[in-house]
Design a protein around this motif. Structure first.
Motif, PDB file in Angstrom:
ATOM      1  N   ARG A 111       0.840  -1.139  -0.047  1.00 40.43           N
ATOM      2  CA  ARG A 111      -0.011  -0.009   0.026  1.00 40.43           C
ATOM      3  C   ARG A 111       0.914   1.115   0.003  1.00 40.43           C
ATOM      4  O   ARG A 111       0.782   2.196  -0.818  1.00 40.43           O
ATOM      5  CB  ARG A 111      -0.896   0.096   1.152  1.00 40.43           C
ATOM      6  CG  ARG A 111      -1.713   1.132   1.310  1.00 40.43           C
ATOM      7  CD  ARG A 111      -2.869   1.208   2.018  1.00 40.43           C
ATOM      8  NE  ARG A 111      -3.582   2.358   2.068  1.00 40.43           N
ATOM      9  CZ  ARG A 111      -4.385   2.882   1.571  1.00 40.43           C
ATOM     10  NH1 ARG A 111      -4.508   2.350   0.078  1.00 40.43           N
ATOM     11  NH2 ARG A 111      -5.045   4.035   1.515  1.00 40.43           N
ATOM     12  N   ILE A 112       2.015   1.438   0.741  1.00 39.82           N
ATOM     13  CA  ILE A 112       2.766   2.468   0.894  1.00 39.82           C
ATOM     14  C   ILE A 112       3.371   2.626  -0.680  1.00 39.82           C
ATOM     15  O   ILE A 112       3.446   3.849  -0.890  1.00 39.82           O
ATOM     16  CB  ILE A 112       4.019   2.057   1.691  1.00 39.82           C
ATOM     17  CG1 ILE A 112       3.761   2.045   3.366  1.00 39.82           C
ATOM     18  CG2 ILE A 112       4.954   3.324   1.830  1.00 39.82           C
ATOM     19  CD1 ILE A 112       3.006   3.468   3.598  1.00 39.82           C
ATOM     20  N   GLN A 113       3.866   1.703  -1.257  1.00 36.79           N
ATOM     21  CA  GLN A 113       4.356   1.925  -2.699  1.00 36.79           C
ATOM     22  C   GLN A 113       3.180   2.510  -3.665  1.00 36.79           C
ATOM     23  O   GLN A 113       3.423   2.980  -4.421  1.00 36.79           O
ATOM     24  CB  GLN A 113       5.123   0.390  -3.005  1.00 36.79           C
ATOM     25  CG  GLN A 113       6.197   0.008  -2.423  1.00 36.79           C
ATOM     26  CD  GLN A 113       6.711  -1.330  -2.520  1.00 36.79           C
ATOM     27  OE1 GLN A 113       5.901  -2.192  -2.974  1.00 36.79           O
ATOM     28  NE2 GLN A 113       7.843  -1.464  -2.683  1.00 36.79           N
ATOM     29  N   ASP A 114       2.011   1.703  -3.375  1.00 33.11           N
ATOM     30  CA  ASP A 114       0.991   2.031  -4.233  1.00 33.11           C
ATOM     31  C   ASP A 114       0.795   3.731  -4.221  1.00 33.11           C
ATOM     32  O   ASP A 114       0.564   4.524  -5.119  1.00 33.11           O
ATOM     33  CB  ASP A 114      -0.543   1.481  -4.053  1.00 33.11           C
ATOM     34  CG  ASP A 114      -0.335  -0.025  -4.482  1.00 33.11           C
ATOM     35  OD1 ASP A 114       0.528  -0.296  -5.454  1.00 33.11           O
ATOM     36  OD2 ASP A 114      -1.188  -0.733  -3.916  1.00 33.11           O
ATOM     37  N   ILE A 115       0.721   4.296  -2.733  1.00 31.08           N
ATOM     38  CA  ILE A 115       0.334   5.475  -2.824  1.00 31.08           C
ATOM     39  C   ILE A 115       1.639   6.501  -3.324  1.00 31.08           C
ATOM     40  O   ILE A 115       1.589   7.525  -3.971  1.00 31.08           O
ATOM     41  CB  ILE A 115       0.172   5.712  -1.271  1.00 31.08           C
ATOM     42  CG1 ILE A 115      -0.735   4.980  -0.720  1.00 31.08           C
ATOM     43  CG2 ILE A 115       0.138   7.353  -0.950  1.00 31.08           C
ATOM     44  CD1 ILE A 115      -1.232   5.247   0.761  1.00 31.08           C
ATOM     45  N   ALA A 116       2.852   5.843  -3.017  1.00 27.14           N
ATOM     46  CA  ALA A 116       4.075   6.694  -3.637  1.00 27.14           C
ATOM     47  C   ALA A 116       4.208   6.885  -4.995  1.00 27.14           C
ATOM     48  O   ALA A 116       4.378   7.865  -5.482  1.00 27.14           O
ATOM     49  CB  ALA A 116       5.334   6.138  -2.974  1.00 27.14           C
ATOM     50  N   ALA A 117       3.949   5.512  -5.628  1.00 20.77           N
ATOM     51  CA  ALA A 117       3.656   5.758  -7.144  1.00 20.77           C
ATOM     52  C   ALA A 117       2.807   6.554  -7.704  1.00 20.77           C
ATOM     53  O   ALA A 117       2.931   7.047  -8.787  1.00 20.77           O
ATOM     54  CB  ALA A 117       3.373   4.344  -7.436  1.00 20.77           C
ATOM     55  N   ALA A 118       1.619   6.851  -6.883  1.00 22.72           N
ATOM     56  CA  ALA A 118       0.691   7.618  -7.528  1.00 22.72           C
ATOM     57  C   ALA A 118       0.919   9.258  -7.256  1.00 22.72           C
ATOM     58  O   ALA A 118       0.210  10.153  -7.619  1.00 22.72           O
ATOM     59  CB  ALA A 118      -0.831   7.338  -7.019  1.00 22.72           C
ATOM     60  N   LEU A 119       1.994   9.589  -6.269  1.00 21.41           N
ATOM     61  CA  LEU A 119       2.256  10.904  -6.061  1.00 21.41           C
ATOM     62  C   LEU A 119       3.149  11.559  -6.810  1.00 21.41           C
ATOM     63  O   LEU A 119       4.212  10.997  -6.909  1.00 21.41           O
ATOM     64  CB  LEU A 119       2.408  10.865  -4.568  1.00 21.41           C
ATOM     65  CG  LEU A 119       2.868  12.209  -3.865  1.00 21.41           C
ATOM     66  CD1 LEU A 119       1.382  12.855  -3.661  1.00 21.41           C
ATOM     67  CD2 LEU A 119       3.169  11.887  -2.438  1.00 21.41           C
ATOM     68  N   ALA A 120       2.895  12.337  -7.838  1.00 19.34           N
ATOM     69  CA  ALA A 120       3.673  13.257  -8.649  1.00 19.34           C
ATOM     70  C   ALA A 120       5.080  13.754  -8.048  1.00 19.34           C
ATOM     71  O   ALA A 120       4.913  14.302  -6.794  1.00 19.34           O
ATOM     72  CB  ALA A 120       2.879  14.025  -9.213  1.00 19.34           C
ATOM     73  N   GLY A 121       6.208  13.367  -8.334  1.00 19.53           N
ATOM     74  CA  GLY A 121       7.332  13.815  -7.843  1.00 19.53           C
ATOM     75  C   GLY A 121       7.853  13.484  -6.461  1.00 19.53           C
ATOM     76  O   GLY A 121       8.844  14.120  -5.754  1.00 19.53           O
ATOM     77  N   TYR A 122       7.143  12.285  -6.209  1.00 19.47           N
ATOM     78  CA  TYR A 122       7.548  11.836  -4.763  1.00 19.47           C
ATOM     79  C   TYR A 122       9.078  11.489  -4.533  1.00 19.47           C
ATOM     80  O   TYR A 122       9.570  10.661  -5.167  1.00 19.47           O
ATOM     81  CB  TYR A 122       6.559  10.556  -4.541  1.00 19.47           C
ATOM     82  CG  TYR A 122       6.963   9.619  -3.261  1.00 19.47           C
ATOM     83  CD1 TYR A 122       6.436  10.174  -1.997  1.00 19.47           C
ATOM     84  CD2 TYR A 122       7.582   8.742  -3.194  1.00 19.47           C
ATOM     85  CE1 TYR A 122       6.621   9.676  -0.952  1.00 19.47           C
ATOM     86  CE2 TYR A 122       7.870   8.266  -1.654  1.00 19.47           C
ATOM     87  CZ  TYR A 122       7.331   8.544  -0.731  1.00 19.47           C
ATOM     88  OH  TYR A 122       7.570   7.895   0.551  1.00 19.47           O
TER      89      TYR A 122
END
Length: 432
Positions: free
Chosen positions: A3-14
């Motif tokens: 889940r952490i990776q999913d959120i990070a992947a969807a966050l532009a410029g993370y």
């Protein structure tokens, strides 16, 4: 992916090593969205303060329930004002008191003395305040130009109409909301259960109260600060004390916290020091992200999920160890996230609103990070409030946090501030 990776992947410029404040807010909103408390409780009104409504509260009747007077004075038919340029004189035939409807008929040329909140008798639509009146020999005289037809009359349903929502689900019950609920005759209300939050401090360098002082050690203030912050927020607080820099003890404490709580707050041990075992244990037990946030104070922070059992994961907030950094990161990030988990609506779960104030002095600032400086705001007659920096700004200096009543927020792209410049301030009221 986790889940952490999913959120990070969807966050532009993370970038976990250079995350800005807006990025933290966006990440946390996504992380805690599935963790909102769903269980509800039926509680007495005196127990509802600070709780979050689980459903809309529907008004059972009009509020107010009848047309009534907005002030003490004399009620009459406002049509009598038509064509009158000077004083209007009416005969007074009785008195209408609040809490008891006046029985009778008011004819043309007559008025009724009326108290604030009293029911307006049929045919009367205007109230002249008593301070405009001269009363003598059973009559009342007042200048017709002092009011218009319909003045000082409250209409039935003007505040709330029967069958409409008086308060919406997700509203946090304030003292004003308690009064509104009571005005509807509701002795009980349905709320979400309290959010359970476990917390503990970490580190071999901290002392518990009552321990003998020793060189290089400090008394644990964070445990008491976090307790106060969580209690004021209305959480069910689970105090797990202080945990040494021992991986076995840390693991056992985190596992217990994950079993017993919806969320976990820790202080210390989230940097990359050799003795900071907390980070390694968190990684082993859960789905974690470790950040270096572009802010001051409070650069290191950890967030993630730790499973207490196969069907439940607790949201974990690993805060820095410095006392002021703990408070700043809690106010900026943890508090809004916990309010969202409590079931608050978007407005109530937002970070504290910012007050615009004028800086009393110059403040040095480089763009590229958000800075939170302790300040004291005071009113200035006829102008914007003024804010002064409150004492030493070191991240371990608690005295300046006590002296302050807000945080001067110097935004990510902002440069140094000159005396007289406008700045934003996050006020402490109701938080610290």
């Amino acid at each position: 992916m986790s889940r952490i990776q999913d959120i990070a992947a969807a966050l532009a410029g993370y970038d976990p090593q250079a995350l800005d404040v807006d990025g933290v807010w966006t990440f946390l909103r996504e992380l805690v969205a599935p963790a909102v408390v769903q269980e509800t409780q039926d509680v007495a009104l005196f127990d509802a303060l600070g709780r979050v409504l689980a459903s809309d509260v529907i008004s059972p009747f009009d509020v107010p329930p009848h047309d009534n007077s907005a002030m003490d004075g004399f009620a009459f038919d406002g049509a009598r004002l038509d064509g009158v340029s000077g004083d209007l004189t009416l005969r007074v035939i009785g008195t209408a008191l609040a809490g008891a409807a006046w029985r009778g008929t008011v004819a043309a040329g007559e008025a009724l003395r009326i108290m604030t909140g009293a029911v307006m008798p049929a045919g009367l639509d205007t109230v002249v305040p008593q301070e405009f009146c001269h009363v003598a020999d059973g009559t009342v005289r007042f200048p017709a130009s002092a009011l218009r037809r319909g003045d000082n009359r409250r209409f039935a349903g003007e505040d709330l109409q029967a069958g409409t929502a008086a308060l919406h689900a997700g509203t946090r019950v304030t003292p004003a909301a308690l009064g509104l609920l009571a005005s509807l005759g509701l002795p009980r209300v349905t709320v979400r259960r309290r959010l359970r939050v476990a917390y503990f401090s970490t580190g071999d360098e901290i002392l518990s109260l009552g321990d003998t002082p020793r060189e290089g050690a400090v008394y644990d203030s964070n445990r008491y600060t976090v307790f106060g912050l969580l209690t004021r927020l209305g959480c069910e607080v689970i105090d797990l004390g202080m945990v040494r820099d021992d991986p076995t003890a840390l693991e056992a404490t985190l596992q217990r916290a994950a079993r017993e709580a919806d969320a976990i707050v820790t202080s210390g041990g989230v940097s990359v020091g050799e003795a900071d075992h907390t980070r390694a244990v968190m990684q082993r037990l859960g789905d974690m992200a470790f950040w270096r946030i572009a802010m001051r104070p409070g650069r290191p922070m950890a967030v993630g999920l730790i499973g207490g059992n196969p069907s439940h994961s607790a949201v974990l907030f690993g805060l820095p160890g410095n006392p002021v950094a703990v408070m700043v990161t809690f106010l900026a990030f943890v508090r809004p996230a916990l309010l969202q988990m409590m079931g608050c609506n978007i407005a109530d779960a937002a970070p504290p609103p910012l007050l615009r104030a004028r800086s009393a002095g110059a403040i040095r600032k480089k763009p590229g990070r958000t800075e939170y400086q302790r300040g004291f705001v005071q009113q200035v007659p006829g102008a914007l409030p003024e804010v002064r920096i409150a004492g030493n700004q070191g991240s371990g200096v608690l005295s300046s946090m006590v002296a302050a009543n807000g945080l001067v927020v110097l935004h990510h792209g902002q440069h140094s501030v000159a005396a007289g410049d406008e700045v934003d301030v996050m006020m402490f009221d109701g938080c610290i």
